[in-house]
Design a protein around this motif. Structure first.
Motif, mmCIF file in Angstrom:
data_model
loop_
_atom_site.group_PDB
_atom_site.id
_atom_site.type_symbol
_atom_site.label_atom_id
_atom_site.label_comp_id
_atom_site.label_asym_id
_atom_site.label_seq_id
_atom_site.Cartn_x
_atom_site.Cartn_y
_atom_site.Cartn_z
ATOM 1 N N ASP A 30 0.826 -1.203 0.000
ATOM 2 C CA ASP A 30 0.000 0.000 0.000
ATOM 3 C C ASP A 30 0.862 1.254 0.000
ATOM 4 O O ASP A 30 0.565 2.225 -0.699
ATOM 5 C CB ASP A 30 -0.949 0.014 1.203
ATOM 6 C CG ASP A 30 -2.064 -1.014 1.086
ATOM 7 O OD1 ASP A 30 -2.282 -1.548 -0.014
ATOM 8 O OD2 ASP A 30 -2.710 -1.280 2.121
ATOM 9 N N GLU A 31 1.937 1.249 0.774
ATOM 10 C CA GLU A 31 2.823 2.403 0.822
ATOM 11 C C GLU A 31 3.513 2.604 -0.520
ATOM 12 O O GLU A 31 3.666 3.733 -0.992
ATOM 13 C CB GLU A 31 3.869 2.238 1.928
ATOM 14 C CG GLU A 31 4.858 3.369 2.012
ATOM 15 C CD GLU A 31 4.219 4.734 2.197
ATOM 16 O OE1 GLU A 31 4.757 5.723 1.643
ATOM 17 O OE2 GLU A 31 3.178 4.832 2.879
ATOM 18 N N SER A 32 3.898 1.510 -1.161
ATOM 19 C CA SER A 32 4.529 1.601 -2.473
ATOM 20 C C SER A 32 3.553 2.194 -3.485
ATOM 21 O O SER A 32 3.924 3.062 -4.283
ATOM 22 C CB SER A 32 4.978 0.217 -2.915
ATOM 23 O OG SER A 32 5.449 0.251 -4.226
ATOM 24 N N ARG A 33 2.318 1.731 -3.471
ATOM 25 C CA ARG A 33 1.286 2.233 -4.373
ATOM 26 C C ARG A 33 1.008 3.717 -4.095
ATOM 27 O O ARG A 33 0.867 4.522 -5.018
ATOM 28 C CB ARG A 33 -0.002 1.427 -4.224
ATOM 29 C CG ARG A 33 -1.025 1.726 -5.300
ATOM 30 C CD ARG A 33 -2.271 0.838 -5.202
ATOM 31 N NE ARG A 33 -1.959 -0.573 -5.133
ATOM 32 C CZ ARG A 33 -2.218 -1.357 -4.078
ATOM 33 N NH1 ARG A 33 -2.795 -0.873 -3.012
ATOM 34 N NH2 ARG A 33 -1.900 -2.633 -4.100
ATOM 35 N N ALA A 34 0.975 4.093 -2.817
ATOM 36 C CA ALA A 34 0.731 5.484 -2.444
ATOM 37 C C ALA A 34 1.873 6.383 -2.935
ATOM 38 O O ALA A 34 1.628 7.489 -3.414
ATOM 39 C CB ALA A 34 0.565 5.601 -0.940
ATOM 40 N N ALA A 35 3.094 5.911 -2.820
ATOM 41 C CA ALA A 35 4.238 6.697 -3.283
ATOM 42 C C ALA A 35 4.150 6.923 -4.793
ATOM 43 O O ALA A 35 4.414 8.025 -5.287
ATOM 44 C CB ALA A 35 5.541 5.996 -2.923
ATOM 45 N N GLN A 36 3.771 5.884 -5.527
ATOM 46 C CA GLN A 36 3.631 6.019 -6.977
ATOM 47 C C GLN A 36 2.505 6.991 -7.321
ATOM 48 O O GLN A 36 2.641 7.825 -8.225
ATOM 49 C CB GLN A 36 3.359 4.650 -7.618
ATOM 50 C CG GLN A 36 3.262 4.701 -9.122
ATOM 51 C CD GLN A 36 4.543 5.187 -9.767
ATOM 52 O OE1 GLN A 36 5.630 4.844 -9.341
ATOM 53 N NE2 GLN A 36 4.418 5.997 -10.793
ATOM 54 N N ASN A 37 1.400 6.931 -6.594
ATOM 55 C CA ASN A 37 0.285 7.847 -6.843
ATOM 56 C C ASN A 37 0.665 9.283 -6.516
ATOM 57 O O ASN A 37 0.214 10.208 -7.197
ATOM 58 C CB ASN A 37 -0.942 7.429 -6.040
ATOM 59 C CG ASN A 37 -1.634 6.229 -6.646
ATOM 60 O OD1 ASN A 37 -1.436 5.908 -7.804
ATOM 61 N ND2 ASN A 37 -2.440 5.570 -5.851
ATOM 62 N N ARG A 38 1.480 9.488 -5.499
ATOM 63 C CA ARG A 38 1.927 10.847 -5.172
ATOM 64 C C ARG A 38 2.740 11.421 -6.323
ATOM 65 O O ARG A 38 2.629 12.603 -6.646
ATOM 66 C CB ARG A 38 2.754 10.861 -3.892
ATOM 67 C CG ARG A 38 1.916 10.794 -2.635
ATOM 68 C CD ARG A 38 2.742 11.096 -1.402
ATOM 69 N NE ARG A 38 3.763 10.095 -1.116
ATOM 70 C CZ ARG A 38 3.570 9.011 -0.382
ATOM 71 N NH1 ARG A 38 2.390 8.763 0.150
ATOM 72 N NH2 ARG A 38 4.554 8.162 -0.168
ATOM 73 N N ILE A 39 3.545 10.582 -6.945
ATOM 74 C CA ILE A 39 4.338 11.035 -8.085
ATOM 75 C C ILE A 39 3.433 11.318 -9.278
ATOM 76 O O ILE A 39 3.560 12.342 -9.950
ATOM 77 C CB ILE A 39 5.398 9.979 -8.464
ATOM 78 C CG1 ILE A 39 6.439 9.880 -7.360
ATOM 79 C CG2 ILE A 39 6.059 10.312 -9.787
ATOM 80 C CD1 ILE A 39 7.355 8.687 -7.506
ATOM 81 N N THR A 40 2.489 10.412 -9.535
ATOM 82 C CA THR A 40 1.643 10.521 -10.717
ATOM 83 C C THR A 40 0.606 11.622 -10.595
ATOM 84 O O THR A 40 0.417 12.420 -11.511
ATOM 85 C CB THR A 40 0.928 9.179 -10.982
ATOM 86 O OG1 THR A 40 1.909 8.154 -11.064
ATOM 87 C CG2 THR A 40 0.132 9.226 -12.264
ATOM 88 N N GLY B 118 0.146 13.838 -7.782
ATOM 89 C CA GLY B 118 0.366 14.765 -6.682
ATOM 90 C C GLY B 118 0.731 16.180 -7.075
ATOM 91 O O GLY B 118 1.525 16.811 -6.406
#
Length: 69
Positions: free
Chosen positions: A20-30, A32
């Motif tokens: 979940d943290e990995s997915r959240a980090a990717q979403n922040r980049i995409t 954010g």
């Protein structure tokens, strides 16, 4: 021959949290960026495209060469 005792429920929860943290980090980049940042980038891209198109020679199409090659 004693191994480490692993609680499978806790191990699954740890793995899920990491995913979940990995997915959240990717979403922040995409996703954010603020609306104003997106608009600024869009304006810069439009300006660059207009400048690029303005530099083209009249009547020349990509891939068409006058020398026949």
């Amino acid at each position: 021959m004693s191994g480490d005792i692993v609680n499978l429920r806790q191990a699954r929860k740890r793995r899920k949290r990491a995913e979940d943290e990995s997915r959240a980090a990717q979403n922040r980049i995409t996703f954010g960026r603020t609306k104003s940042e997106k608009q600024a980038t869009s304006a810069l891209n439009t300006l660059a495209e207009k400048r690029f198109e303005a530099g083209r020679r009249e009547g020349s199409e990509p891939g068409n060469h006058e020398d026949g090659s």
